[in-house]
Design a protein around this motif. Structure first.
Motif, PDB file in Angstrom:
ATOM      1  N   VAL A  88      66.191  48.818  84.649  1.00  0.00           N
ATOM      2  CA  VAL A  88      66.819  49.269  83.413  1.00  0.00           C
ATOM      3  C   VAL A  88      67.167  48.051  82.562  1.00  0.00           C
ATOM      4  O   VAL A  88      67.555  47.000  83.079  1.00  0.00           O
ATOM      5  CB  VAL A  88      68.084  50.110  83.706  1.00  0.00           C
ATOM      6  CG1 VAL A  88      69.135  49.288  84.434  1.00  0.00           C
ATOM      7  CG2 VAL A  88      68.646  50.713  82.424  1.00  0.00           C
ATOM      8  N   GLY A 127      68.459  54.038  86.667  1.00  0.00           N
ATOM      9  CA  GLY A 127      67.289  53.969  85.791  1.00  0.00           C
ATOM     10  C   GLY A 127      66.618  55.317  85.635  1.00  0.00           C
ATOM     11  O   GLY A 127      67.253  56.361  85.722  1.00  0.00           O
ATOM     12  N   SER A 161      62.152  50.849  82.220  1.00  0.00           N
ATOM     13  CA  SER A 161      63.377  50.054  82.067  1.00  0.00           C
ATOM     14  C   SER A 161      64.103  50.348  80.760  1.00  0.00           C
ATOM     15  O   SER A 161      65.263  49.977  80.599  1.00  0.00           O
ATOM     16  CB  SER A 161      63.036  48.558  82.130  1.00  0.00           C
ATOM     17  OG  SER A 161      62.386  48.129  80.941  1.00  0.00           O
TER      18      SER A 161
END
Length: 649
Positions: A416, A460, A196
């Protein structure tokens, strides 16, 4: 951190299981996970169990080194170093845990972990057989390579004989699919955290901290549930808001630190609600709750002159404590007295962000940022103003986890970290998540759910193999999810559990007493059932305050014993202090009981006239409620109703 440990840390972030993966050398893929080793070496005696785990991990390292040949001295291959490092990290934490749980001399050494009964020479016929049977965790083909390399033919034959008996037992067992192991689940969570964009070191330390917590609290079933932090969802506040006469409010996700005049600063829980003029913040305080309002301009509006009750240091007490191993430690304890002071709470503006919360993972990440010369791992302060707390949605679809440093926006496997703001606009609270070309605006409803429209694209990354420099390689990946209405994570499962439990008959008392029947008296969840259903409860023969004193843990002014226990085992006080508390609690726990589907729990028969202490918690209306009650046993059965009014403030 050594390169071996660094490689081990990195390995937690990439695909964890080695089986089925191409490794160099190939046989490394057949080495067991730490989780498998720990389970295979479990023994009834926790100290002997720890020594066998330590011995097995050490012997596995010797096998890797022996098979590596000259690379043992010239430098191991990345896959060899990775597995070796994982075993070394596990050795360290197992040793720390057992030494904290059982301090003082043991066997022939000054502490448990210094005993090494299973560190045989590689050519010793007992290696891999006596006490530590490596055939339980390592294929015979790999053991044969080791024994051939070490020149130990006798050990090889003994290992083959044991392998034959193990194989026979396995052939008679029905095949089952155990699903992902606990270790694999933890590694998946660490990997998602790092992907993330959060600090890799902080992600790793959060995972290791959870594993240690599970290991420490396993000595008392149910204790892990009691120490879980309050599940916070909804509107929160951040920032430092000073006033006159040393008045101050420092907000965090689950509490606010309040200061007034010469009172010691104390942590207090708070709740929020949307009202026409802004967001109302109600702080639990004495003699009356403190009510503030966060207005649209970002300022806090207070009630004016307000009485606040707290603790003032009026002296100091000094003494020494002698431990079982002969250590003598000096202690200095402040003497407090309760006073009520009046501070004027007017219009307050934020002077800065909230400091990074004092968790163990944040502390280690901060140290690593200094040692490594980079601030990438350093925990970030939380911007002042309205914030959000908790996780919403499900990781199978749209998922949003609000953290102090930002919102982790997830869509399926993609996640993310993004900055976000919370604003009071037109009588409602709106969450705005900055997501590049696909920003996300969500309204906070009165039911606690978030609502939006359309779809959101999440861009992401995915962790792959470790790079040559010991870091992580990432490749981009994206996913698109519909928005709609997003409920707090776990809400549906909790509602289903409550609905499923509502028809069960209440538990009936057994025996003649003296005993207690514990009954839930909290408001019923909107989905049905009872808030106390399934709650873990401990009955002890001394109070938690006495337990803390016995463990040598100081009690800050104005902080309850349950709160100190939670802070110690979840925060910076560290693993050693938590283990000492758990050890002391184990000695004084009379019964471990669990409320049934109707929120009823019965204690065993007790001693008449003796005072016991009930420690337990439950979640009611999105807030953790904790009890720490003295109960005096009388003839027959005594009914105890757990409500909000007899809970810990």
């Amino acid at each position: 951190m050594s390169r071996t440990l660094a490689v081990a840390a990195v390995s937690l972030l990439v695909a964890a299981p080695l089986a089925g993966q191409a490794t160099n050398p190939p046989y490394i893929a057949q080495f067991p996970t730490v989780d498998k080793v720990v389970k295979a070496m479990e023994m009834p005696d926790p100290r002997e169990s720890a020594l066998r785990k330590l011995g097995a991990l050490w012997q596995l390292q010797q096998v890797i080194k022996q098979l590596s040949g000259s690379r043992e001295f010239r430098g191991l291959l990345p896959d060899e170093a990775r597995v070796l490092g994982e075993y070394q990290v596990a050795e360290y934490y197992i040793g720390q845990a057992i030494d904290s749980a059982f301090p003082g001399p043991y066997g022939n050494a000054g502490k448990v972990s210094l005993n090494t009964p299973y560190r045989y020479m590689r050519t010793d016929v007992r290696f891999g057989i006596e006490g530590v049977e490596l055939v339980k965790v390592l294929p015979v083909s790999v053991l044969e390579l080791f024994y051939q390399s070490a020149g130990n033919d006798k050990a090889r034959r003994l290992a083959q004989a044991r392998a034959d008996s193990v194989a026979t037992a396995k052939a008679e067992a029905l095949p089952v699919d155990p699903g992902p192991t606990k270790l694999q689940q933890e590694q998946a969570a660490i990997r998602r955290c790092a992907e993330s964009g959060r600090s890799e070191m902080q992600c790793m330390m959060e995972g290791i901290g959870k594993s240690f917590m599970d290991m420490t609290t396993s000595a008392i079933p149910g204790l892990g549930d009691l120490l879980k932090k309050n599940p916070i969802h909804g509107i929160r506040v951040a920032g430092v808001y000073p006033g006159t006469s040393k008045l101050s409010f420092t907000f965090f996700t689950d509490y606010v630190t309040v200061g007034c005049a010469d009172l010691e600063k104390s942590d207090k829980p708070y709740a929020t609600a949307i009202v026409p003029e802004g967001v109302r913040i109600t702080i639990s305080s004495e003699p009356l709750p403190i009510v503030l309002t966060m207005r649209a301009d970002g300022r806090l509006a207070g009630p004016g002159p307000t009485d606040i009750t707290g603790q003032v240091v009026v002296g100091w007490e000094q003494w020494t404590r002698t431990w079982s191993d002969g250590r003598v430690e000096p202690y200095t304890k402040p003497v407090y007295k309760t006073f009520t002071r009046r501070c004027n709470i007017g219009s307050l503006a934020a002077s800065g962000p909230s400091p990074a919360e004092g968790t163990a993972s944040n502390a280690i990440a901060s140290v690593m940022s200094v040692v490594g010369g980079s601030d990438q791992n350093a925990p970030k302060p939380t911007p002042a103003g309205l914030r959000m707390g908790g996780e919403y949605g499900t990781q199978a679809a749209l998922d949003i986890e609000f953290r102090p440093e930002g919102a982790v926006l997830g869509c399926g496997p993609v996640a993310v970290l993004k900055p976000y703001t919370v604003a009071f606009q037109g009588g409602r609270v709106v969450v705005n998540i900055a997501n590049g070309a696909s920003p996300l605006a969500l309204a906070v409803g009165a039911d606690g759910k978030l609502s939006g429209s359309g779809t959101v694209r999440v861009d992401g990354r995915q962790a792959t193999r470790a790079s040559g420099g010991g870091g992580i390689n990432y490749v981009p990946r994206s996913a698109t999810c519909p928005v709609g209405v997003i409920a707090p994570a776990g809400a549906e499962q909790g509602a289903a559990a409550a609905r499923g439990s509502s028809g069960a008959p209440p538990a009936a008392p057994t025996g003649n007493g003296p005993a207690f029947q514990i009954v839930g008296g909290l408001p019923a969840p909107a989905s049905g059932g009872t808030a106390l259903a399934g709650a873990a409860l401990l009955l002890m023969d001394v109070s938690l305050d006495n337990v803390l004193r016995e463990a040598g843990v100081a009690a800050p002014a104005g902080t309850s014993a349950p709160r100190i226990l939670e802070q110690t085992c979840n925060g910076m006080a560290g693993q050693a202090s938590c283990a000492k508390i758990v050890q002391a609690m184990g000695k004084h726990t009379i019964a471990q009981i669990k409320a049934d589907a109707n929120g009823v729990a019965n204690t065993p028969d007790l001693t008449a006239g003796k005072t016991y202490y009930l420690f337990g918690s439950a979640v009611s209306q999105g807030r953790k409620v904790t009890w720490h009650l003295p109960l005096k046993a009388a003839a027959g059965w005594t009914k105890v109703v757990l409500t909000g009014s007899n809970a810990v403030p």
